[in-house]
Design an enzyme around this catalytic site. Structure first.
Site, mmCIF file in Angstrom:
data_model
loop_
_atom_site.group_PDB
_atom_site.id
_atom_site.type_symbol
_atom_site.label_atom_id
_atom_site.label_comp_id
_atom_site.label_asym_id
_atom_site.label_seq_id
_atom_site.Cartn_x
_atom_site.Cartn_y
_atom_site.Cartn_z
ATOM 1 N N ASP A 168 -9.380 -2.284 -0.528
ATOM 2 C CA ASP A 168 -8.449 -1.222 -0.903
ATOM 3 C C ASP A 168 -9.224 0.085 -0.958
ATOM 4 O O ASP A 168 -10.435 0.089 -1.256
ATOM 5 C CB ASP A 168 -7.805 -1.499 -2.261
ATOM 6 C CG ASP A 168 -6.736 -0.458 -2.616
ATOM 7 O OD1 ASP A 168 -5.887 -0.163 -1.762
ATOM 8 O OD2 ASP A 168 -6.781 0.076 -3.732
ATOM 9 N N HIS A 306 -3.959 1.026 -9.121
ATOM 10 C CA HIS A 306 -4.322 2.236 -8.375
ATOM 11 C C HIS A 306 -5.783 2.644 -8.588
ATOM 12 O O HIS A 306 -6.110 3.831 -8.538
ATOM 13 C CB HIS A 306 -3.390 3.402 -8.718
ATOM 14 C CG HIS A 306 -1.973 3.141 -8.323
ATOM 15 N ND1 HIS A 306 -1.589 2.920 -7.026
ATOM 16 C CD2 HIS A 306 -0.844 3.047 -9.064
ATOM 17 C CE1 HIS A 306 -0.286 2.710 -6.980
ATOM 18 N NE2 HIS A 306 0.184 2.784 -8.208
ATOM 19 N N ASP A 311 -7.300 -3.106 -7.915
ATOM 20 C CA ASP A 311 -6.220 -3.531 -7.020
ATOM 21 C C ASP A 311 -6.664 -4.694 -6.147
ATOM 22 O O ASP A 311 -5.885 -5.607 -5.856
ATOM 23 C CB ASP A 311 -5.768 -2.361 -6.141
ATOM 24 C CG ASP A 311 -4.869 -1.386 -6.887
ATOM 25 O OD1 ASP A 311 -4.434 -1.717 -7.997
ATOM 26 O OD2 ASP A 311 -4.616 -0.289 -6.358
#
Length: 474
Positions: A168, A306, A311
């Protein structure tokens, strides 16, 4: 209250007079070739725009105008035109548009309203009534739907038990063309076991917008002393190696990473998996498909959202459930994932793209009517939709174009998909469409593009694809 047009724009004018004067004054205004208005321009809080409070309204003689003409030696054939039958996207009657094309010397023009074909009879009548000196091409700008979402990109024969790198990134905004990466997070897994972890901030060398800080909680102070993308990216690419990459809404993350890799002379051609697409097929009853919502529905606890590595930790747990479900369906290879949940397309969760469908003959016209009927009766969700498989079934006598920026091809380029995937998408269409960059100015206003040059690059890319695939570009 009257609307006055001066040849460039329209403004509303208001004037007050007694009811006994109304009929006579309005009759004179309506019959006047032109009017001249004098008054104060002021903001109308009710209309939320500037209006003129008219003190004087005078009749005036007609103004001789030179009608706009098309003086090109080689006339165009317009293949993308909306009439007033296009909801919220057309104001002119088909008769006016066809007659204007005839006046300009055009020999042919297409009628392509959004999802409907109600303008066809009027278009036919206006041609027949004027001797048939212009040809109307009957078509539609359809809402095209892939029959299933692509969740695996660039599979290379890997087993489902291969090594994965779940990743991510956090960024300063949504477009890799104008924004920067602020954080990387990645976890390597194999057979459900965590092998290695990667986490670091990246100095974006630009301020992080306040709206982004509210979402990611990453501030300028946190990234000020971090290494730049030129220093971090080589380390990250070395970390992921040739693993199969996994991300939620993967085209966003991979688009950013691929863009900055190419700027530094690296090539990112790893197989990657989009868990967002898998979740829509695997969990069709879910109303939303944000990572946190999916985790919550699966009973997985989410402490922080976030932030890149947090994440990723959540996604690792979600992906483990997905792998278990896929194995239960008999899936053994990565390239079999997309076929695990094949069935009737779920229109609520599939992306919708514009595509222009044109008829070549009466067989095509009949097939187009069938597609329109199916789209309104069997595949209607907020708007009429045509699955790709349905188009292929009734494509005899038809041709399909890639349409505008809402088309599948333009969006693929915009998202930064791989060259292989972009060519695969382009190969589906009979011709590729480009439009004036002025039609795409919104991307500059939205911050997804820096300037017209970026828009020109995409148009040139589409032309290049047409040359490579030997497809017409219009």
């Amino acid at each position: 209250m009257i609307n006055v047009y001066d040849g460039t724009c329209t403004i509303t004018c208001k004037s007050f007079f007694g009811p006994e004067e109304k009929d006579g004054i309005m009759k004179r205004i309506n019959s006047a070739p032109r009017v001249m208005v004098s008054g104060n321009a002021q903001f109308d809080p009710y209309a939320k725009e500037v209006n003129i409070m008219a003190n004087i309204v005078m009749e005036a003689e007609a103004k001789s105008e030179n009608a706009r003409m098309d003086r090109a030696e080689v006339k165009r054939v317009e293949l993308h035109m909306h009439t007033q039958m296009s909801q919220m996207d057309g104001v002119s009657a088909v008769e006016d548009l066809v007659n204007r094309a005839r006046k300009w010397g055009m020999k042919s023009i297409a009628v392509t309203d959004h999802g409907v074909v109600q303008a066809f009879p009027a278009a036919n009548h206006v041609v027949q009534d004027n001797g048939g000196d212009i040809k109307v091409i009957y078509g539609v700008e359809a809402n095209l739907v892939p029959d299933g979402q692509t969740s695996v990109y660039g599979a290379k024969g890997q087993s489902l038990d291969t090594e994965y790198c779940v990743l991510d990134i956090e960024t300063t905004g949504l477009s890799y063309r104008t924004e920067k990466i602020t954080e990387f997070g990645a976890i390597k897994i194999k057979n459900g076991e965590i092998i290695d972890t990667f986490e670091c901030f990246v100095n974006p060398e630009k301020p992080i917008p306040y709206e982004v800080i509210k979402v990611t909680h990453i501030t300028d102070d946190m990234v000020r002393d971090a290494e730049t993308i030129e220093q971090v990216l080589p380390k990250f690419l070395e970390f992921i190696g040739d693993d199969v990459l996994v991300a939620h809404n993967a085209n966003f993350d991979i688009g950013f990473i691929r863009h900055f890799a190419e700027l530094q002379g690296y090539k990112l051609d790893n197989t990657y998996i989009d868990t967002l697409a898998i979740s829509r097929e695997m969990f069709p009853d879910y109303k939303r498909y944000k990572l946190g919502v999916i985790a919550e529905n699966l009973g997985i606890r989410v402490d922080v959202a976030h932030r890149a590595l947090d994440d990723v930790k959540t996604l690792v747990k979600v992906f483990e459930v997905m792998i278990k479900n896929l194995k239960a369906k008999g899936v053994e290879m990565v390239n079999e994932i997309d076929n695990a949940y094949k069935g009737e397309p779920d229109l609520k969760h599939l992306p919708v793209y514009h595509a222009v469908i044109l008829t070549k003959n009466y067989v095509g016209l009949k097939n187009l009517y069938k597609l329109i009927s199916f789209s309104h009766l069997d595949y209607f969700y907020k708007k009429p939709m045509i699955p790709k498989s349905l188009y292929k079934k009734y494509s005899d006598g038809l041709m399909i174009g890639s349409a505008c920026d809402a088309g599948e091809l333009y969006q693929a380029i915009l998202e930064g998909m791989s060259e292989e995937k972009i060519r695969e998408i382009a190969s589906f269409y009979d011709y590729l469409e480009i439009q004036p960059v002025g039609n795409y100015k919104k991307y500059i206003k939205e911050g997804k593009m820096d300037s017209n040059d970026d828009l020109i690059v995409i148009n040139r890319k589409i032309v290049e694809l047409g040359n490579i695939l030997n497809k017409p570009v219009v």
